[in-house]
Design a protein around this motif. Structure first.
Motif, short mmCIF file in Angstrom:
data_model
loop_
_atom_site.label_atom_id
_atom_site.label_comp_id
_atom_site.label_asym_id
_atom_site.label_seq_id
_atom_site.Cartn_x
_atom_site.Cartn_y
_atom_site.Cartn_z
N ALA A 1 -45.22 -19.19 15.76
CA ALA A 1 -45.72 -17.87 15.48
C ALA A 1 -47.41 -17.98 15.97
CB ALA A 1 -45.78 -17.41 14.21
N LEU A 2 -47.63 -17.12 16.99
CA LEU A 2 -49.19 -17.05 17.60
C LEU A 2 -49.74 -16.02 17.24
CD1 LEU A 2 -48.29 -18.67 21.05
CD2 LEU A 2 -49.12 -19.84 19.00
N ARG A 3 -51.08 -16.13 16.69
CA ARG A 3 -51.77 -14.77 16.39
C ARG A 3 -52.08 -14.23 17.45
NH1 ARG A 3 -57.33 -13.03 15.37
NH2 ARG A 3 -57.89 -15.52 16.17
N VAL A 4 -51.94 -12.73 17.78
CA VAL A 4 -52.44 -12.02 18.90
C VAL A 4 -53.83 -11.39 18.12
CG1 VAL A 4 -52.01 -9.99 20.51
CG2 VAL A 4 -50.23 -12.00 19.79
N PRO A 5 -54.83 -11.59 18.43
CA PRO A 5 -56.06 -10.83 17.69
C PRO A 5 -56.02 -9.25 17.78
CG PRO A 5 -56.77 -12.71 18.78
CD PRO A 5 -55.41 -12.37 19.43
N ALA A 6 -56.40 -8.41 16.96
CA ALA A 6 -56.41 -7.20 16.59
C ALA A 6 -57.00 -6.57 18.08
CB ALA A 6 -57.07 -6.63 15.55
N TRP A 7 -58.08 -7.27 18.69
CA TRP A 7 -58.87 -6.62 19.87
C TRP A 7 -57.94 -7.00 21.23
CZ3 TRP A 7 -59.17 -10.63 23.22
CH2 TRP A 7 -59.15 -11.92 22.67
N ALA A 8 -56.83 -7.68 21.04
CA ALA A 8 -56.32 -8.18 22.60
C ALA A 8 -55.13 -7.36 22.89
CB ALA A 8 -55.65 -9.72 21.97
N ALA A 9 -55.39 -6.14 23.06
CA ALA A 9 -54.21 -5.01 23.67
C ALA A 9 -53.92 -5.37 24.85
CB ALA A 9 -54.89 -3.67 23.62
N GLY A 10 -52.72 -5.63 25.34
CA GLY A 10 -52.36 -6.16 26.78
C GLY A 10 -52.09 -7.74 26.77
N ALA A 11 -52.07 -8.22 25.76
CA ALA A 11 -51.86 -9.70 25.52
C ALA A 11 -50.32 -9.78 26.11
CB ALA A 11 -52.06 -10.50 24.20
N THR A 12 -50.20 -11.10 26.67
CA THR A 12 -48.91 -11.45 27.06
C THR A 12 -48.27 -12.79 26.50
OG1 THR A 12 -49.64 -12.63 29.30
CG2 THR A 12 -48.65 -9.90 29.16
N LEU A 13 -47.09 -13.13 26.29
CA LEU A 13 -46.56 -14.22 26.05
C LEU A 13 -45.61 -14.90 26.69
CD1 LEU A 13 -46.84 -16.47 23.51
CD2 LEU A 13 -44.45 -15.26 22.58
N ALA A 14 -45.84 -15.80 27.54
CA ALA A 14 -44.79 -16.69 28.49
C ALA A 14 -43.96 -17.73 27.72
CB ALA A 14 -45.60 -16.80 29.90
N ASP A 15 -42.69 -17.80 27.70
CA ASP A 15 -41.99 -18.59 27.25
C ASP A 15 -41.26 -19.18 28.41
OD1 ASP A 15 -40.43 -20.44 25.83
OD2 ASP A 15 -39.44 -19.08 24.69
N GLU A 16 -41.63 -20.54 28.96
CA GLU A 16 -41.06 -21.23 29.95
C GLU A 16 -40.94 -20.06 31.24
OE1 GLU A 16 -39.35 -24.72 30.18
OE2 GLU A 16 -41.33 -24.46 29.15
N GLY A 17 -42.03 -19.48 31.59
CA GLY A 17 -41.74 -18.72 32.60
C GLY A 17 -41.32 -17.35 32.21
N ARG A 18 -40.75 -16.80 31.23
CA ARG A 18 -40.59 -15.67 30.84
C ARG A 18 -41.55 -14.76 30.08
NH1 ARG A 18 -36.12 -18.33 30.25
NH2 ARG A 18 -36.41 -18.55 27.82
N ALA A 19 -42.35 -13.97 30.76
CA ALA A 19 -43.36 -13.37 30.02
C ALA A 19 -42.91 -11.95 29.59
CB ALA A 19 -44.57 -13.20 31.15
N ARG A 20 -43.66 -11.58 28.40
CA ARG A 20 -43.32 -10.47 27.76
C ARG A 20 -44.68 -9.99 27.02
NH1 ARG A 20 -42.33 -11.41 22.04
NH2 ARG A 20 -41.97 -13.61 21.78
N ALA A 21 -44.92 -8.55 27.21
CA ALA A 21 -46.10 -8.18 26.54
C ALA A 21 -45.99 -8.39 24.78
CB ALA A 21 -46.16 -6.49 26.53
N VAL A 22 -47.21 -8.89 24.34
CA VAL A 22 -46.97 -8.87 22.83
C VAL A 22 -48.17 -8.02 22.14
CG1 VAL A 22 -45.76 -11.05 22.61
CG2 VAL A 22 -48.26 -10.99 23.18
N GLU A 23 -47.94 -7.45 20.84
CA GLU A 23 -48.69 -6.73 20.22
C GLU A 23 -49.62 -7.37 19.38
OE1 GLU A 23 -49.02 -2.96 20.34
OE2 GLU A 23 -47.92 -3.59 22.33
N PRO A 24 -50.77 -7.04 19.12
CA PRO A 24 -51.66 -7.54 18.01
C PRO A 24 -50.80 -7.70 16.63
CG PRO A 24 -52.84 -5.87 19.21
CD PRO A 24 -51.47 -5.81 19.61
N GLY A 25 -50.93 -8.95 16.21
CA GLY A 25 -50.23 -9.45 14.89
C GLY A 25 -49.71 -10.87 15.20
#
Lengths: 629, 629
Positions: free
Chosen positions: A469-493
């Motif tokens: 689990a990785l913290r996505v800071p409250a300010w980080a709207a638009g963050a993405t998480l890539a797991d072995e090349g497959r990226a997805r948008a992630v929400e703060p939390g």
């Protein structure tokens, strides 16, 4: 477990110094400077000023009615001992170990046979023990001794320091127990020391004594003082209060202990009271930097929305204490709002205080400096908390040792574990290894130059099925998480990946590091008509060094329509320098405007607030007036 | 001449209590309340708290190391004696005379044979005389004794109080003269006392001692303290300083003395230095109310433009002291800017402090009260300067007696004379009679209910050729002057009529009393985006009593396009109540706005600031945020 806080229960478990190590980057370099410069700097100042010799004089029976240092100078020795203990736990540095032994020996010799240990009271012609609970800081000092012993116990084990602390804690329980003196200390700290030493030693009595101190408070137990009983939180019982008030460090140390007691006792009423206070205080009495304390007069919180940037106090120690509170609340609840605030406070209060060489410190951390400070003399003690420049040491020197102990044990705040995996809260180049309850191992290497960039690569070190689990800071709207090349948008939390990991795989979190405008609530009167610029976790500021005229900051208004542009390590905004005409009276029938001929459009570089005054004394502001033309 | 200040030279001469009397109206009713309530109130509190008995204990040799009251409590007795002396001079009230005799007798018995007079130092086990010049206030107390003696001398003549003061002054000159202790007092006041007693008695030595104290200051003569030497103006010699700094009352008492010394010595360099300091401090460090002091921490001036309304200190005593300075500068220069500031300070600081019954006082006078204070207990001493409500008495109770002495002698600030006529500076129902040097008599009756209306009728009482000059305040654009029916426009400054007057003729000044918006200099960060409303000399404010919701003041924004409308005694503005939504963090990507459904347009009544909290505890603000929609 080598961790500053080890609750017996909670939503997540902390990972300690043995499981997490910071390997470089923003915090790695600060830990290195702390180790190689700050620790020795603190010891040498305390030797020079006689704060260490105070212990020798008690041991030798040569005390006098007066002695060097304030009544709380003993606590600085204990905070240094705590810092050295975490440092030794982190690195095994033999110099740290030698310093611990050296200091412990001098401290131990000053302990009375019944466990009482204080260099300011109770010996020879000094005032009697506990004769000034309001301002004497005796139990406060002892609390820091207990915290030092916790660090030693958890990094080394039983030794002389732990023995001394145990005797001191027993003495406190005997003296202030249910059948003893029904008093409390004017400066909370004994509570958090007792609670953690109780956990570390399995001594229920200590936790119970902490609870007793907590519940005694708030009933007018202490004498009234001109600043009022709110100054030391003796105005309202902690279970009934809605918000933090009075002296900020006092309020926060007390609250940290309240979380400890609530967790150990399963006291949900108390935990909810603290959460309620955190919510309103963070929403209405906290600066954009995470700093707390709006008033110089009492180093205290102001009223709701009273957040002046120029007279912000934002004591470094209040930043340390705020992290202590939020970390405990996070362990209890797993709520990401607490680790969000910790990040903000780390980058904008804790990182702001020490100079790059680790030998000078800010005590107060204002958000607006009107006149540059005077260059500091590294051989002089600063008599004041406010200066506009970092000082080598202070008359009241609580901040340097507080920074030292926080940085030495900083990796303890990076990550937690639960039954199914790891949670990473703060991003630093680091390795993190946790053993899960069923024997699974969750181990990662974090590769990042955060906050220079927003790319955080988490490399899996062992095969296994678990949840990252990785913290996505409250300010980080638009963050993405890539797991072995497959990226997805992630929400703060918390962004989670649960699967059967293979060693060498990489999960990449991309946090958006474009500088951004941040607008204040309109009820914060002191910054109406202003905007701040943030970049990632860093609050940026404008400094006079970067403006063409010495008084430029008073004449600056920025264009809110052209957003901030990225610059390496900072940002740039478009601004208008327009000094209003000087007039004999500052109030007039028409709003004052500079004549068009006097207006000059410029690009204003903004740099991280934590680096302000690194280039010498400057005027500075975080909140930038917006141009209304 | 029965006047608080009587320079031996100057551009204009003050008219004293025998030449001016206030016959009613705004200030007449306040003088009456002062006479019938405040004077006895002060005496009874000082009796109750033992501040008067301190003198008896010295006389009887029964002092103890500790005594009731701070080291400056003697000065409150002297300020009351000064107030009683002006009161007796004004009315011949036998109760005032009896009180003067009663208090003088107790004070006189406590004087040592060598003239030293202090109840806190120098007797029995007390600290030795002058052992704490920084904070001991011994010379400060003596300075107030001398000012009391000046009032007695000028209203009654030589008596026991004058004899005591003369001995005390002689003692000071012997002890601190050119060959004596080269010290100064941490709290200036002895200087202004010595200078005026020197004038009143024709004792050059006293004026010279005042000069010596002035010139000794500013060289690090006193020990440093945590607040720094600027706190007591010992950082920079007064001839070299550019602005007021440090503790406001200290800075202003010192400056008043500097004007006295400059005038008596014909020292133009010193006078110009003071004028320079006045200019910058008034332009950049003074509130719209005339209040001075931006910081609670040291009761002091802030930096340029540091003028927070909520944490404004604006001590009542600093208002008194500011009037002392400006009056002296006006007498020296005739410049109307000084009497303009006096008017502003009278209506918005001095008139604000006392309650309508004269038995409770504001100490600090903030321009924004966030939370209503708690109702005050008339039987309790307030431990704090800030409260949000007027208190009967204070732990540090300098303000009540300072208000009392100012109101008792207020008519001394209304008018001046020069060789050709009268100048009227403050408008109150009054009679003013001056004898000009060549025997001409200039006598008028001022008929006005100012500031309720702006009509000031000046009725000539005697035939004669002379010049009548009337102050047109800086705010009074559009004023007119009608001389026997012929009206003309007059500009801010002094409007003059020189002719052969006949008894019964009336000259009428019409000052425009329409409420007006007043805009702050954009460099005053704390009130950016706000506007104030003034009406005549009065600053107006909004109070929670007049808003539909308890928290309304936090949600109010006013429409700057529809100007303020007149209401009896105040004004009304159009405003928008729009509470922003509560959020967990006060800083966000988009500026916060209330949803349209939550917006409520209302008419907001504004009342004179000096009347705030008369209807009970309230929240209040002078600076009103403007609506940007």
């Amino acid at each position: 477990m080598t961790s500053p806080v080890l609750p017996s229960q909670g939503r997540v478990r902390p990972l300690g110094l043995a499981q997490v190590s910071i390997t470089g980057g923003f915090w790695g370099s600060r830990q290195a400077v702390n180790a190689t410069a700050t620790l020795a700097h603190c010891e040498s100042w305390m030797e020079r000023l006689g704060w260490l010799a105070n212990f020798d004089r008690v041991a030798e029976g040569t005390t006098a009615p007066d002695r060097p240092g304030w009544s709380f100078s003993d606590s600085e020795v204990y905070k240094l001992l705590e810092a050295l203990s975490w440092e030794w736990g982190r690195t095994g540095d033999p110099e740290a170990e030698a310093a611990i032994k050296r200091l412990t020996a001098r401290v131990a010799r000053a302990q009375d046979p019944d466990g009482y240990l204080n260099t300011c009271f109770g010996h020879g012609e000094q005032q009697p023990r506990y004769s000034d609970l309001e301002m004497g800081h005796e139990l406060y000092n002892t609390g820091h001794l207990l915290q030092a012993a916790v660090a030693r116990l958890r990094t080394y084990g039983e030794d002389e320091l732990v023995r001394v602390a145990r005797q001191a804690a027993d003495h406190v329980c005997r003296t202030f127990g249910p059948d003893g003196v029904p008093g409390i200390c004017g400066h909370p700290e004994i509570e958090v020391g007792l609670a953690e030493l109780g956990r570390a030693l399995g001594e229920e009595r200590y936790v119970e004594q902490a609870r007793l101190f907590l519940d005694r408070r708030g009933h007018g137990t202490l004498r009234d003082i001109p600043l009022g009983r709110a100054y030391f939180q003796d105005d309202i019982p902690i279970r009934e209060a809605d918000v933090w008030r009075g002296h900020a460090v006092r309020a926060l140390y007390l609250t940290a202990a309240a979380v400890d007691v609530a967790v150990e006792r399963g006291d949900d009423e108390l935990l909810r009271a603290v959460e309620r206070q955190w919510e309103r205080s963070v929403a209405r009495r906290t600066y954009i930097t995470g700093g707390m304390g709006s008033r110089h007069q009492d180093e205290g919180f102001g009223e709701d929305w009273e957040l002046p940037p120029d007279r912000a106090y934002c004591e470094t120690c209040a930043g340390v204490a705020s992290i202590m509170v939020s970390w405990r609340l996070h362990l209890a609840t797993g709520d990401v709002r607490y680790t969000d605030l910790i990040e903000r406070t780390l980058y904008n209060v804790i990182a702001t205080s020490p100079s790059p060489d680790g030998r000078a410190f800010f005590y107060a951390n204002p958000l607006h400096q009107r006149s540059p400070g005077r260059p500091a003399d590294a051989a002089e003690v600063s008599p004041r908390a406010e200066a506009g420049v970092r000082a080598a040491w202070f008359d009241v020197s609580c901040c340097p040792t507080n920074v030292a102990r926080t940085l030495a044990g900083l990796q303890g705040y990076l990550a937690t574990a639960d039954d199914d995996g790891l949670q990473i809260h703060q991003y630093a180049a680091s390795t993190i290894r946790a053993e899960l309850p069923d024997g699974r191992r969750a181990a990662v290497k974090v590769e990042t130059d955060y906050p220079e960039s927003g790319t955080v690569r988490v490399r899996i070190l062992d095969d296994g099925l678990w949840t990252l689990a990785l913290r996505v800071p409250a300010w980080a709207a638009g963050a993405t998480l890539a797991d072995e090349g497959r990226a997805r948008a992630v929400e703060p939390g918390m962004a989670t990946v649960r699967r059967d990991f293979r060693a060498g795989e990489v999960i990449t979190l991309e946090l958006p590091m474009e500088p951004r405008f941040t607008w204040p609530d309109p009820r914060i009167d002191a910054v109406r008509g202003c905007v701040a610029v943030e970049r990632g976790p860093e609050v940026l500021c404008a400094e006079s060094h970067d403006l063409p005229h010495p008084g430029g900051l008073d004449a600056l208004a920025i264009d809110p329509l052209s957003g901030p542009r990225a610059e390496p390590g900072g940002a740039r905004v478009r601004g208008r320098l327009a000094a209003p005409p000087d007039r004999p009276w500052a109030y007039s029938r028409a709003a004052t405007a500079a004549s068009a001929a006097d207006v000059e459009w410029i690009d204003v570089p903004l740099r991280p607030y934590h680096s302000w005054a690194h280039r010498g004394p400057s005027s500075m502001r975080i909140w930038l007036p917006i141009d209304k033309e």
